[in-house]
Structure formats: C-alpha cells, structure tokens
Design a protein around this motif. Sequence first.
Motif, short mmCIF file in Angstrom:
data_model
loop_
_atom_site.label_atom_id
_atom_site.label_comp_id
_atom_site.label_asym_id
_atom_site.label_seq_id
_atom_site.Cartn_x
_atom_site.Cartn_y
_atom_site.Cartn_z
N PRO A 222 0.81 -1.21 0.00
CA PRO A 222 0.00 0.00 0.00
C PRO A 222 0.85 1.26 0.00
N LYS A 223 0.22 2.38 -0.34
CA LYS A 223 0.89 3.67 -0.27
C LYS A 223 1.03 4.14 1.18
N SER A 224 0.09 3.70 2.02
CA SER A 224 0.07 4.14 3.41
C SER A 224 -0.22 2.97 4.33
N VAL A 225 0.48 2.93 5.47
CA VAL A 225 0.28 1.86 6.46
C VAL A 225 -0.07 2.50 7.81
N PRO A 226 -1.36 2.61 8.13
CA PRO A 226 -1.74 3.15 9.43
C PRO A 226 -1.68 2.07 10.51
N VAL A 227 -1.01 2.39 11.60
CA VAL A 227 -0.94 1.46 12.74
C VAL A 227 -1.65 2.11 13.91
N ASN A 228 -2.74 1.47 14.34
CA ASN A 228 -3.53 1.93 15.47
C ASN A 228 -3.18 1.14 16.72
N PHE A 229 -3.12 1.82 17.85
CA PHE A 229 -2.90 1.16 19.14
C PHE A 229 -4.19 1.30 19.94
N LEU A 230 -4.71 0.17 20.37
CA LEU A 230 -6.06 0.10 20.90
C LEU A 230 -6.33 1.13 22.00
N LEU A 231 -7.41 1.86 21.82
CA LEU A 231 -7.97 2.73 22.86
C LEU A 231 -9.28 2.08 23.28
N PRO A 232 -9.30 1.31 24.37
CA PRO A 232 -10.53 0.63 24.77
C PRO A 232 -11.67 1.62 24.99
N ILE A 233 -12.80 1.37 24.35
CA ILE A 233 -13.94 2.28 24.41
C ILE A 233 -15.06 1.64 25.21
N LYS A 234 -15.56 2.36 26.19
CA LYS A 234 -16.66 1.87 27.02
C LYS A 234 -17.86 1.53 26.14
N GLY A 235 -18.40 0.33 26.33
CA GLY A 235 -19.55 -0.10 25.55
C GLY A 235 -19.20 -1.05 24.43
N THR A 236 -17.90 -1.19 24.13
CA THR A 236 -17.48 -2.17 23.12
C THR A 236 -17.02 -3.45 23.80
N ARG A 237 -16.87 -4.52 23.02
CA ARG A 237 -16.46 -5.80 23.59
C ARG A 237 -15.04 -5.76 24.14
N LEU A 238 -14.25 -4.80 23.69
CA LEU A 238 -12.88 -4.68 24.18
C LEU A 238 -12.72 -3.56 25.20
N ALA A 239 -13.83 -3.17 25.79
CA ALA A 239 -13.80 -2.07 26.76
C ALA A 239 -12.87 -2.36 27.93
N ASP A 240 -12.80 -3.61 28.35
CA ASP A 240 -11.99 -3.98 29.50
C ASP A 240 -10.68 -4.67 29.11
N ARG A 241 -10.29 -4.55 27.86
CA ARG A 241 -9.06 -5.18 27.41
C ARG A 241 -7.86 -4.60 28.15
N ASP A 242 -7.03 -5.48 28.67
CA ASP A 242 -5.81 -5.07 29.35
C ASP A 242 -4.79 -4.64 28.30
N VAL A 243 -4.41 -3.37 28.33
CA VAL A 243 -3.45 -2.87 27.35
C VAL A 243 -2.11 -2.55 28.01
N SER A 244 -1.86 -3.18 29.16
CA SER A 244 -0.60 -2.91 29.86
C SER A 244 0.61 -3.38 29.05
N ASN A 245 0.38 -4.30 28.10
CA ASN A 245 1.49 -4.75 27.26
C ASN A 245 1.86 -3.71 26.20
N LEU A 246 1.02 -2.71 26.03
CA LEU A 246 1.32 -1.67 25.04
C LEU A 246 2.24 -0.62 25.67
N THR A 247 3.42 -1.06 26.00
CA THR A 247 4.43 -0.14 26.50
C THR A 247 4.97 0.69 25.35
#
Length: 321
Positions: A222-247
């Motif tokens: 691709p011309k562009s590679v966007p990399v997103n780092f999870l921002l847990p959002i209240k109300g989604t299935r990943l709301a309580d995802r532990d992101v402590s590994n995202l140092t």
Amino acid sequence: MDIEAIANEQHYITREEACKLLSLPDDRLGELIDAANKLRLKYKGRKVSIQLLTNVRSGGCSQDCAYCAQSCRSEADIEKYRFVQDEKLYGDDKLVGEKHLARHCIGLSGIRFSDEEIDELAAKIRRMKENGTHICCSIGFLTEQQARKLREAGLDRINHNLNSSRRFYPNICSTHTYEQRIENIRMLKRLGFELCCGGIVGMGEEPADIADMLLDVREIAPKSVPVNFLLPIKGTRLADRDVSNLTYEYCMKVLCLARLMVPQADVRCAAGREVYFKGHEAELLAVVDSVFAAGYLTAGGQSVEDTIQLIRQLGYEPESD
C-alpha cells in the motif's frame, strides 16, 4: 540477525525475523529506531504528512468488530447519523486546505452501501476535489461498479485495513472474514486505487499475529500503512481489554517493523499516538512520517495547530498538499 543489512535493504525480513524484532530486548530499541530512521530519511526525508479524519457516517454498522464503537453490538455512547452535515464535511475540507494538510480522510461506518448512497457520496467527493483536496475514503466493501463510480468522481485512495492476522481475525469479528477483506483489496488495487492498509495493535493478539499482518501488508504494497494502538472504548467488547502490554517500547518496535518491512510507504501512527507515545514524540517521528490530527472517528486527539507546532519543534516539516 543483521539489523544493519535490513536497514540497507540488503535483506528481506522473514516471518521468524519479524517475530524476533518484536521481542528484541528493550535495551536494543535504539538500534532498531536508528535502522528504521535510516529508511524513513531515505524515502520521506524530514516531512510529516498530517491527515484530518471526518466521520461521514456514524454508527449503525451491521458488523460485530469487537473494537469498534460504531458496531451493532456496541453500547458506546456515540452520535449516530446517516451522513454528516454538509457544513461539517465541507468545513473540515476547507480546514485541510487552509492548514495545507496532506489529505482529508473520510470514514463511513457500515459494510455495504446502496447505489444511491454511493451516488450521493460521489457528488460530495466531486465538490471537495474542486478544491484540489487529496481524499482517502474508508468505506467497507464496495461492488466493482460502485468503486468505479467513486474513482470517476476523483477518489484515488481507499483505506481498507486488515486489522490483525488471518489466524486472530475470528476473535475480533464473526460477521465477515479476513479473506473477504483481502478480496476487496485485490479488487480495489486492480481498479487502480492507491491503497491505505494497516491494522490495530493491542486486541489480545500475539506478537506473531502482528508479524503475519505486516507480512500480508507488505505483499499488498500500500501507499500508506496506518498502525492503530487500541484505545478501549466503554460499551465495546474490548472495553476492559488489558493494554498494559502496550508499553512505549513494544509500540515502537511495531512501528519500526512496519518501516523496515514497507520502507517506501507512509507509515502512520494513528489512534493511540497521544497516549502511548506521550513524551517520546522525537523517537516516534524518527520512524513514522504520517499522523492524524484532531481525532479518530469516535475518539478525540491532538488539535491541528498543536500537531503542526509539535512537528516543527522537533525539526520536521509538515508535508504540504
């Protein structure tokens, strides 16, 4: 593993090596950043591409993507609308021009669109293209006929992320498959669209899944590679995802790997930039050459003015349109 040889593009990174780079000891991170920076400077110089993102259609998506506030399974408190008000859309487009931003990214929730909706969107794209705006559209799955209509309207780039690896994908979505995403990307590429394709880090995947995703991204080229780092959002299935590994260290390794694997692409630090890289912006811009300003669909972000100021303070120059 010879990191210098990789930086000199004398060696093609294998899956095993990609996994090793993601598990590199933190005390070698500087070495990895230096290697990625060499390629960043070679292909991008000291330019930073700033994108403005407008949520053109919000909520009501029939898909069950675990991370997304706009999913039908989400209970997140977000604004929902079929099409954003013209005042907002064209106001954002005017801002892109006034601030000389690189691109106006427009996102539409949903997986399928009626021909009438595509006609309406094409008309809006034509109007924005009259101002010379570079536009990237994130729009789910299109028919070939619909894609051609948008191409004729002036749209030259489409975002369609892989989001994760083929192995891990069923853990975050059950209403469509990884292979459907690949097939859609192949169709868009065949029609001549530039592609923007990346993923999300921190959804519970293993480092090997990030390596596998980037291997597929490399093949797509691709011309562009966007990399997103999870921002847990209240109300989604990943709301309580532990992101402590995202140092900071791990997140930087992911971005370095993206640069080393797809060196000529715009490598964008997307969602999470203001959270996971706070205080490390100099190291971040040594690797990436693209960022969003003013938010991420349903999440806020650093203002356009502050983003431009930060880039210049660190000795880089916003890429003009």
